[in-house]
Design a protein around this motif. Structure first.
Motif, mmCIF file in Angstrom:
data_model
loop_
_atom_site.group_PDB
_atom_site.id
_atom_site.type_symbol
_atom_site.label_atom_id
_atom_site.label_comp_id
_atom_site.label_asym_id
_atom_site.label_seq_id
_atom_site.Cartn_x
_atom_site.Cartn_y
_atom_site.Cartn_z
ATOM 1 N N LEU A 20 1.038 0.687 0.272
ATOM 2 C CA LEU A 20 1.561 2.049 0.138
ATOM 3 C C LEU A 20 0.579 3.085 0.694
ATOM 4 O O LEU A 20 0.990 4.029 1.371
ATOM 5 N N MET A 21 -0.700 2.895 0.399
ATOM 6 C CA MET A 21 -1.714 3.806 0.928
ATOM 7 C C MET A 21 -1.738 3.765 2.455
ATOM 8 O O MET A 21 -1.875 4.796 3.104
ATOM 9 N N LEU A 22 -1.583 2.571 3.009
ATOM 10 C CA LEU A 22 -1.546 2.430 4.460
ATOM 11 C C LEU A 22 -0.332 3.130 5.052
ATOM 12 O O LEU A 22 -0.429 3.824 6.065
ATOM 13 N N ALA A 23 0.805 2.989 4.395
ATOM 14 C CA ALA A 23 2.031 3.631 4.882
ATOM 15 C C ALA A 23 1.947 5.152 4.791
ATOM 16 O O ALA A 23 2.442 5.858 5.678
ATOM 17 N N ILE A 24 1.325 5.651 3.749
ATOM 18 C CA ILE A 24 1.252 7.100 3.548
ATOM 19 C C ILE A 24 0.189 7.742 4.433
ATOM 20 O O ILE A 24 0.441 8.739 5.102
ATOM 21 N N THR A 25 -1.011 7.145 4.454
ATOM 22 C CA THR A 25 -2.131 7.774 5.160
ATOM 23 C C THR A 25 -2.254 7.363 6.617
ATOM 24 O O THR A 25 -2.921 8.045 7.389
ATOM 25 N N LYS A 26 -1.663 6.238 6.993
ATOM 26 C CA LYS A 26 -1.770 5.700 8.363
ATOM 27 C C LYS A 26 -3.227 5.457 8.756
ATOM 28 O O LYS A 26 -3.597 5.515 9.923
ATOM 29 N N ASN A 27 -4.067 5.181 7.764
ATOM 30 C CA ASN A 27 -5.484 4.920 7.982
ATOM 31 C C ASN A 27 -5.644 3.487 8.484
ATOM 32 O O ASN A 27 -5.343 2.530 7.769
ATOM 33 N N GLU A 28 -6.138 3.331 9.696
ATOM 34 C CA GLU A 28 -6.256 2.011 10.324
ATOM 35 C C GLU A 28 -7.259 1.101 9.614
ATOM 36 O O GLU A 28 -7.152 -0.111 9.694
#
Length: 140
Positions: A24-32
């Motif tokens: 979820l954090m990856l989907a929200i922040t788009k942090n690679e």
């Protein structure tokens, strides 16, 4: 190993929760940088679940249910094809490219099913242990 088997449901639930939160954090922040963390958590979860289920499958204290047999069969397929995939990529077999392209697709389809199946197997194991303990206490 006994302690690990005793708390396997709690351990699996925690790692799955961390994995979902990271996704979820990856989907929200788009942090690679979270992509690497997702991959590490995924493989940690896969290794943990596979190891626990193999140990339970070989342990006489756990029933060999149909779901456990299916889990062992499908997860062993995924493990073996993953190792073959790595081997073929490292040896650069170009003949198997079409076949190699379809392996990850099967893993993507099988992985969520295996995660849920392993969790439900562990839940059933805990319930059957609680049932046995309750029955023993009532008979005493």
């Amino acid at each position: 190993m006994k302690t690990l088997l005793k708390y396997d449901l709690s351990i699996q639930q925690t790692i799955i929760l961390l994995f979902i939160i990271t996704l979820l954090m990856l989907a929200i922040t788009k942090n690679e940088s979270l992509t690497t963390l997702v991959q590490i958590e995924f493989f940690l979860l896969a290794i943990l679940q596979y190891t626990l289920n193999i140990a339970k499958f070989c342990n006489k204290n756990y029933a060999r249910t149909h779901s456990r047999i299916i889990y062992i069969f499908v997860s062993t397929y995924v493990v073996i094809t993953f190792l073959l995939f790595i081997l073929c990529l490292s040896l650069k077999y170009t003949v198997l490219n079409n076949f190699l392209e379809w392996m990850p697709v099967s893993w993507l389809a099988a992985s969520p099913v295996l995660i849920i199946l392993s969790l439900s197997i562990s839940f059933s194991d805990r319930e059957s242990k609680n049932l046995k303990t309750t029955t023993k206490n009532e008979n005493s």
